[in-house]
Design a protein around this motif. Sequence first.
Motif: not given
Length: 416
Positions: A80, A82-83, A136, A139, A219, A221-222
């Motif tokens: 996982r 970070a985005l 996103t 992901e 973040d 999105e994350a």
Amino acid sequence: MTEQMRVAPEVKAVPDTVTAAFEDFMEAFEAFKDVNDKRLGEIEEKLSADVVTRDKMDRINRAVDDNKKSLDQLLLKKARPALGSGRDVGPEAAEHKAAFDAYIRRGDEQGLRELEAKAFSGSAGADGGYLVPPETDNEIGRRVSVVSPMRALSTVRMVSGAVLKKPFAAAGLATGWVSETAARPQTDTPQLSELTFPTMELYAMPAATQALLDDAAVDIEAWIAGEVDVVFAEQEGDAFVRGDGVNKPKGFLSYPTIAEEDWAWGSLGHVATGVAGAFKAANPSDTLVDVIYALKAKHRQNATFMMNRRTQAEVRKFKDADGNYLWRPPASAGQAASLIGFPVAEAEEMPDIAANATAIAFGDFRSGYLVVDRAGVRILRDPYSAKPYVLFYTTKRVGGGVQNFEAIKVVKFSAN
């Protein structure tokens, strides 16, 4: 080596690193082998195992499973990243990202509406909401694949409509050999049927405080991807295995099964253990060999065993004629264990061993099962229903079903 050194019945604390977790898992498996060898020796000598040995065996077997679970959780966290951390994106993607961020943090829809109008897009559904940025979306899909063994093993198709229709000829295509100048005789008209895979709506509703949304260091999105990936994967995994097809994908165990010698298209072939709710007492691994060779060679070379942890704990005890364990631990962290040379996928949605249960599946799931994703994950921001929290109604559409009935076989714990 003393008994105390050989046996580690207690589960250790969750390790901080993948390497330490893998070492603990291998240590537990070595202890398992020692105690299981002792149990088998007692059975051979006295026709039954000592109660203390059996209890120790069960305790260490659970320790192996718990250590493997800890290792899997660490690998999941490692998967996982970070985005949006320092990655370059194009101007259109950056504009979409900024507009999406404004919508999530402040409820400002103007930017996303302008982007949709510019792209002639129907991103907002009847219930409202907007598509997440493609980065996103990708992901979330990648993380779900890490958690869900069925999604990782199956064929995945992306569609823009609500239903995928797939024609097939159960008898195969008509072919033949001819010389260079010979006439080509007309082949029989193929009898085509159609498989349909409708997409169903899957949703999650993570909640956030306004303080979290106002924090520029977060973040967003994350955070969204991290909130929905596991719950989406758990729901999908359950549906792909045992879903009934009503408002959800149809799982492969929901299709009828028939004895392998009578197998016909539209059902899955099963190999019976010969005993209701158990493996047979003598040579129990013969059933596993039978199900392996029930699969055609073209599918067998890509096949995987699928079972839950409790069933895996049972087959972990099996040995071949030379005394070698048939179940082998993964060669390194992140790889799958193997059984008789084939990888083992753990799916907790698979049933436990019980009378007439199909607790073990073996097949080429990439050929046998199809997952259908409708493009896009949609989010609707709701600041009213659970004040002071902001809810994010997150939806995706997904379907699934068996596309090749000869590519998956199951073990049925029954007399026949």
